[in-house]
Scaffold this motif. Structure first.
Motif, short mmCIF file in Angstrom:
data_model
loop_
_atom_site.label_atom_id
_atom_site.label_comp_id
_atom_site.label_asym_id
_atom_site.label_seq_id
_atom_site.Cartn_x
_atom_site.Cartn_y
_atom_site.Cartn_z
N ILE A 223 0.86 -1.18 0.00
CA ILE A 223 0.00 0.00 0.00
C ILE A 223 0.89 1.23 0.00
O ILE A 223 1.93 1.27 0.66
CB ILE A 223 -0.93 0.01 1.23
CG1 ILE A 223 -1.91 -1.16 1.17
CG2 ILE A 223 -1.71 1.32 1.33
CD1 ILE A 223 -2.75 -1.33 2.41
N ASP A 224 0.47 2.24 -0.74
CA ASP A 224 1.22 3.48 -0.81
C ASP A 224 1.47 4.04 0.59
O ASP A 224 0.56 4.12 1.41
CB ASP A 224 0.43 4.50 -1.65
CG ASP A 224 1.11 5.85 -1.69
OD1 ASP A 224 2.18 5.96 -2.31
OD2 ASP A 224 0.56 6.79 -1.08
N GLU A 226 2.04 7.01 1.67
CA GLU A 226 1.32 8.24 2.01
C GLU A 226 -0.08 7.91 2.51
O GLU A 226 -0.56 8.50 3.50
CB GLU A 226 1.26 9.16 0.80
CG GLU A 226 0.62 10.52 1.12
CD GLU A 226 0.65 11.45 -0.08
OE1 GLU A 226 0.15 12.58 0.05
OE2 GLU A 226 1.16 11.05 -1.15
N GLN A 227 -0.76 6.98 1.84
CA GLN A 227 -2.09 6.57 2.30
C GLN A 227 -2.01 5.92 3.67
O GLN A 227 -2.84 6.17 4.55
CB GLN A 227 -2.72 5.58 1.30
CG GLN A 227 -3.13 6.19 -0.02
CD GLN A 227 -4.03 5.24 -0.81
OE1 GLN A 227 -5.05 4.76 -0.29
NE2 GLN A 227 -3.65 4.96 -2.05
N LEU A 230 -1.49 8.56 6.34
CA LEU A 230 -2.72 9.33 6.58
C LEU A 230 -3.73 8.53 7.40
O LEU A 230 -4.38 9.06 8.32
CB LEU A 230 -3.33 9.75 5.25
CG LEU A 230 -2.70 10.97 4.58
CD1 LEU A 230 -3.20 11.11 3.15
CD2 LEU A 230 -3.01 12.24 5.38
N TYR A 231 -3.87 7.25 7.09
CA TYR A 231 -4.84 6.43 7.83
C TYR A 231 -4.41 6.29 9.29
O TYR A 231 -5.21 6.49 10.22
CB TYR A 231 -4.98 5.05 7.18
CG TYR A 231 -6.05 4.21 7.85
CD1 TYR A 231 -7.34 4.20 7.37
CD2 TYR A 231 -5.77 3.45 8.99
CE1 TYR A 231 -8.34 3.47 7.99
CE2 TYR A 231 -6.75 2.71 9.62
CZ TYR A 231 -8.03 2.72 9.12
OH TYR A 231 -9.01 1.99 9.75
N THR A 329 -11.61 8.83 6.55
CA THR A 329 -10.64 8.45 5.51
C THR A 329 -11.31 7.91 4.26
O THR A 329 -10.72 7.12 3.51
CB THR A 329 -9.65 7.39 6.06
OG1 THR A 329 -10.39 6.25 6.53
CG2 THR A 329 -8.82 7.96 7.19
N ARG A 331 -11.73 9.26 1.57
CA ARG A 331 -11.03 9.69 0.35
C ARG A 331 -9.85 8.78 -0.01
O ARG A 331 -9.30 8.89 -1.11
CB ARG A 331 -10.52 11.12 0.52
CG ARG A 331 -11.61 12.15 0.81
CD ARG A 331 -10.97 13.50 1.15
NE ARG A 331 -11.96 14.53 1.42
CZ ARG A 331 -12.49 14.75 2.63
NH1 ARG A 331 -12.15 13.96 3.65
NH2 ARG A 331 -13.37 15.72 2.80
N LEU A 332 -9.44 7.91 0.91
CA LEU A 332 -8.28 7.05 0.66
C LEU A 332 -8.74 5.76 -0.03
O LEU A 332 -9.54 5.00 0.53
CB LEU A 332 -7.59 6.68 1.98
CG LEU A 332 -6.92 7.82 2.74
CD1 LEU A 332 -6.29 7.29 4.03
CD2 LEU A 332 -5.87 8.51 1.89
N ALA A 335 -8.27 2.58 2.13
CA ALA A 335 -8.67 2.68 3.54
C ALA A 335 -9.21 1.36 4.09
O ALA A 335 -8.86 0.95 5.21
CB ALA A 335 -9.72 3.78 3.70
#
Length: 469
Positions: A223-224, A226-227, A230-231, A329, A331-332, A335
């Motif tokens: 998984i990226d 950055e994601q 953020l999570y 989250t 938008r991810l 997620a």
């Protein structure tokens, strides 16, 4: 005096001097044998110097400095710093997560900004809570050491070891503290955030992520980053916000854990049986007994009940965090995958968390996490975020285990309250009314008795009328 002519008393006193008095030390061969317990020889020497200081000062109790020293030794062995790039990345993640959370919950933001912590800083911040959780078990270990030496000392030797009970109690407690430090140190190599273990180990209102462990968590998820950042930042902030808002909740969780731990006692039969066949040159059996929790007896019925209450409480907390994080989250793209990875990780636990369970007899598992999350989802969909979050305003409003079983009943009560209707009576209301009626009846009876006494014949003790006839 020739070595062969020494009395048992002389040998015992020399052992204490060499081991604890600061006038000698463990010989290299003894150090080599003890290092088989998994303790670094250099660390063992340092711990012995600390114990010598305790005995020299005459302190009675457990020296928790041994736990701190051991934990920091393990936490800091791979470096003490975080790169400027990592700090900046997580600062950005926390800033965006703060905005997203403001849309998903009515609970206000933290007073202080979230931080990126080193493993050592996490140990420093959380050690007071671990100490509070483990202290009842440490005292039990220390008491067992005192009882064991008293029970196994022949009558003719009791005069020789007089006064050694306090010393052995301190030894037992300090050894437990050092073992606790080793577990916390290993745990610092696994945790990703302040709320990762499910209980409020960070100071009130603090949120943090450990960049040193972040890469290990996401290595196999594909998984990226950055994601993922953020999570995890969103989840950590949600957890910290909840405990800052519901200030009573922290004490509620900690008290339930310590209540469970106070019921733990060392299995004296297992301790004495292990000591009878212990071979210092082959310490693997002792190490296995300590790590497996074999010296702790089976849970009592009251402990099992306490554990069920605690698991329901942790599930209620984690379920709310799950739902709020999911809403924040949306938008991810990844997620849902990250959320499932987090749930699996909490359900299974790592080696250090399992070791903590063996050490204090308690595994901190929100076993009903999915059911609790489903309850919070139903409440959110039915009454909205503000009414949902208001359930954390006071302890008596928080959902119960029965609400996890029957979310529809909780939703119906909340909807009725929103319409201004009186809540439906339950067994608790009936029992409370009966208790109040009984108390009122008792007061009425006392009042009647007092009035009856006043209405009687005043008799000779009554004051005479002074006016002339």
């Amino acid at each position: 005096m020739a070595e062969d002519d020494r009395s048992p008393e002389d040998e015992f006193q020399e052992l204490l001097r060499n081991l604890l008095g600061g006038q000698g030390g463990l010989d290299p061969e003894a150090l080599q044998r003890l290092s088989g317990l998994g303790v670094d020889p250099a660390m063992l020497q340092q711990m012995m110097r600390q114990m010598q200081g305790v005995f020299a000062s005459g302190a009675d109790g457990i020296d928790w400095n041994a736990a701190k020293t051991q934990a920091l030794h393990l936490a800091n062995k791979d470096g003490l710093s975080i790169s400027a790039g990592d700090r900046q990345d997580f600062d950005h993640a926390f800033s965006l997560a703060t905005l997203w959370l403001s849309e998903a919950t009515s609970i206000s933001d933290l007073a202080a900004p979230a931080r990126a912590l080193t493993r050592g800083q996490w140990v420093e911040a959380t050690l007071p809570v671990w100490q509070e959780l483990a202290e009842p078990v440490a005292n039990s270990i220390a008491d067992a050491m005192t009882a064991a030496i008293d029970a196994q000392t022949p009558e003719e030797m009791k005069g020789i070891v007089a006064g050694a009970g306090r010393l052995m109690r301190t030894v037992g407690g300090s050894l437990f503290a050092a073992q606790l430090g080793a577990v916390i140190g290993r745990l610092s190599l696994e945790v990703v955030s302040g709320g990762d273990v499910g209980i409020p180990v960070m100071p009130d209102g603090d949120a943090a992520i450990l960049p040193q462990n972040f890469a290990d968590f996401g290595r196999d998820l594909e998984i990226d980053e950055e994601q993922l950042a953020l999570y995890l930042a969103t989840r950590e902030l949600a957890h910290a916000r909840l405990f800052r808002h519901a200030r009573w909740l922290r004490l509620h969780v900690i008290s339930q854990v310590t209540d469970f731990a106070r019921g733990i006692h060392v299995d004296m039969d297992a301790l004495e049986e292990l000591a009878s066949r212990f071979d210092p040159s082959a310490p693997e059996e002792l190490k296995a007994a300590l790590e497996s929790g074999a010296l702790l007896p089976q849970r009592s019925e009251s402990q099992t009940t306490a554990l069920t209450r605690l698991e329901n409480l942790l599930a209620t907390i984690e379920g709310w965090v799950d739902v709020v994080t999911a809403d924040a989250t949306q938008r991810l793209p990844a997620a849902d995958r990250i959320a499932e990875a987090v749930r699996r990780r909490r359900a299974v636990g790592g080696p250090a968390e399992q070791a903590m369970g063996s050490l204090v007899g308690l595994e901190l598992r929100p076993r009903r996490l999915r059911e609790a999350a489903a309850m919070w989802r139903a409440v959110t969909d039915a009454v909205g975020t503000e009414a949902r979050d208001s359930l954390w305003d006071y302890p008596d409003l928080m959902p119960t285990a029965e609400d996890i079983d029957d979310p529809a009943g909780l939703v119906a009560r909340l909807q009725a309250r929103a319409r201004g209707e009186e809540p439906a009576r339950d067994a608790f209301d009936d029992a409370l009314d009966a208790l109040l009626d009984e108390a009122a009846a008792g007061r009425d009876a006392e009042t009647s008795a007092d009035d009856g006494a006043d209405d009687g014949d005043p008799g000779d003790d009554a004051p005479q009328d002074p006016r002339p006839v």
